[in-house]
Scaffold this motif. Structure first.
Motif, PDB file in Angstrom:
ATOM      1  N   LEU A  50      28.366  68.962  45.602  1.00 32.53           N
ATOM      2  CA  LEU A  50      29.517  68.194  45.122  1.00 32.53           C
ATOM      3  C   LEU A  50      29.677  68.423  43.631  1.00 32.53           C
ATOM      4  CD1 LEU A  50      28.818  64.699  46.726  1.00 32.53           C
ATOM      5  CD2 LEU A  50      30.406  66.437  47.545  1.00 32.53           C
ATOM      6  N   ALA A  51      30.896  68.262  43.163  1.00 31.65           N
ATOM      7  CA  ALA A  51      31.125  68.303  41.720  1.00 31.65           C
ATOM      8  C   ALA A  51      30.534  67.038  41.099  1.00 31.65           C
ATOM      9  CB  ALA A  51      32.618  68.390  41.429  1.00 31.65           C
ATOM     10  N   THR A  69      35.228  52.631  43.270  1.00 33.64           N
ATOM     11  CA  THR A  69      36.059  53.827  43.136  1.00 33.64           C
ATOM     12  C   THR A  69      35.250  55.116  43.279  1.00 33.64           C
ATOM     13  OG1 THR A  69      35.771  53.708  40.744  1.00 33.64           O
ATOM     14  CG2 THR A  69      37.758  52.703  41.660  1.00 33.64           C
ATOM     15  N   VAL A  70      33.918  55.028  43.225  1.00 36.31           N
ATOM     16  CA  VAL A  70      33.078  56.218  43.367  1.00 36.31           C
ATOM     17  C   VAL A  70      33.059  56.622  44.834  1.00 36.31           C
ATOM     18  CG1 VAL A  70      30.741  57.148  43.147  1.00 36.31           C
ATOM     19  CG2 VAL A  70      31.646  55.625  41.384  1.00 36.31           C
ATOM     20  N   THR A  83      26.256  60.730  46.086  1.00 35.83           N
ATOM     21  CA  THR A  83      27.236  61.276  45.165  1.00 35.83           C
ATOM     22  C   THR A  83      26.443  61.989  44.076  1.00 35.83           C
ATOM     23  OG1 THR A  83      29.234  60.773  43.889  1.00 35.83           O
ATOM     24  CG2 THR A  83      27.406  59.207  43.692  1.00 35.83           C
ATOM     25  N   VAL A  84      27.135  62.707  43.212  1.00 35.90           N
ATOM     26  CA  VAL A  84      26.466  63.380  42.094  1.00 35.90           C
ATOM     27  C   VAL A  84      27.076  62.852  40.805  1.00 35.90           C
ATOM     28  CG1 VAL A  84      25.929  65.593  40.991  1.00 35.90           C
ATOM     29  CG2 VAL A  84      26.001  65.428  43.493  1.00 35.90           C
ATOM     30  N   ILE A  85      26.214  62.261  39.984  1.00 35.96           N
ATOM     31  CA  ILE A  85      26.647  61.676  38.712  1.00 35.96           C
ATOM     32  C   ILE A  85      25.791  62.285  37.609  1.00 35.96           C
ATOM     33  CG2 ILE A  85      26.879  59.554  37.368  1.00 35.96           C
ATOM     34  CD1 ILE A  85      27.085  58.069  40.110  1.00 35.96           C
ATOM     35  N   THR A  89      21.657  63.800  41.728  1.00 36.10           N
ATOM     36  CA  THR A  89      22.030  63.307  43.051  1.00 36.10           C
ATOM     37  C   THR A  89      21.627  61.845  43.144  1.00 36.10           C
ATOM     38  OG1 THR A  89      21.742  65.485  44.025  1.00 36.10           O
ATOM     39  CG2 THR A  89      21.691  63.603  45.531  1.00 36.10           C
ATOM     40  N   VAL A  90      22.586  61.018  43.508  1.00 33.65           N
ATOM     41  CA  VAL A  90      22.369  59.575  43.556  1.00 33.65           C
ATOM     42  C   VAL A  90      22.550  59.109  44.997  1.00 33.65           C
ATOM     43  CG1 VAL A  90      23.132  57.352  42.629  1.00 33.65           C
ATOM     44  CG2 VAL A  90      23.264  59.411  41.202  1.00 33.65           C
TER      45      VAL A  90
END
Length: 104
Positions: A50-51, A69-70, A83-85, A89-90
């Motif tokens: 993921l971006a 919103t994530v 997700t990727v923050i 990787t989270v």
């Protein structure tokens, strides 16, 4: 517990880790992801890149709550989403949007 290193745990109100490790009279809950599941997660994420997104003003720690919103993405055979923050990787509980694991 597995006897290994502890993840940071945070107060559900302040999001901070009290020096005592206690929060509001209770010990904060820590989610333990078995090593086998973590391996599955890492392999899945490598295959589904993921971006990375940035979340200004959000402190990224175990127990932090991500904004609704994530966008969270499914993980194979795991109840959590990811997700990727900031290129990390989270792993997130989809019901609460709380961060349960950060994989560097």
């Amino acid at each position: 517990m597995d006897g290994g290193s502890h993840e940071n745990t945070h107060c559900h109100r302040s999001g901070r880790t009290p020096a005592s490790g206690r929060c509001c009279g209770r010990v904060a809950q820590e989610v333990v992801i078995e090593p086998e599941k973590e391996t599955v997660i890492k392999e899945y994420v490598k295959k589904q890149p993921l971006a990375s997104v940035k979340l200004p003003g959000v402190e990224l720690n175990i127990g932090s709550t991500l904004p609704d919103t994530v966008e969270l993405h499914e993980l194979a055979n795991v109840k959590y989403r990811y997700t990727v923050i900031d290129n990390r990787t989270v792993v997130v509980d989809p019901d609460t949007h709380k961060v349960v694991k950060i994989i560097e």
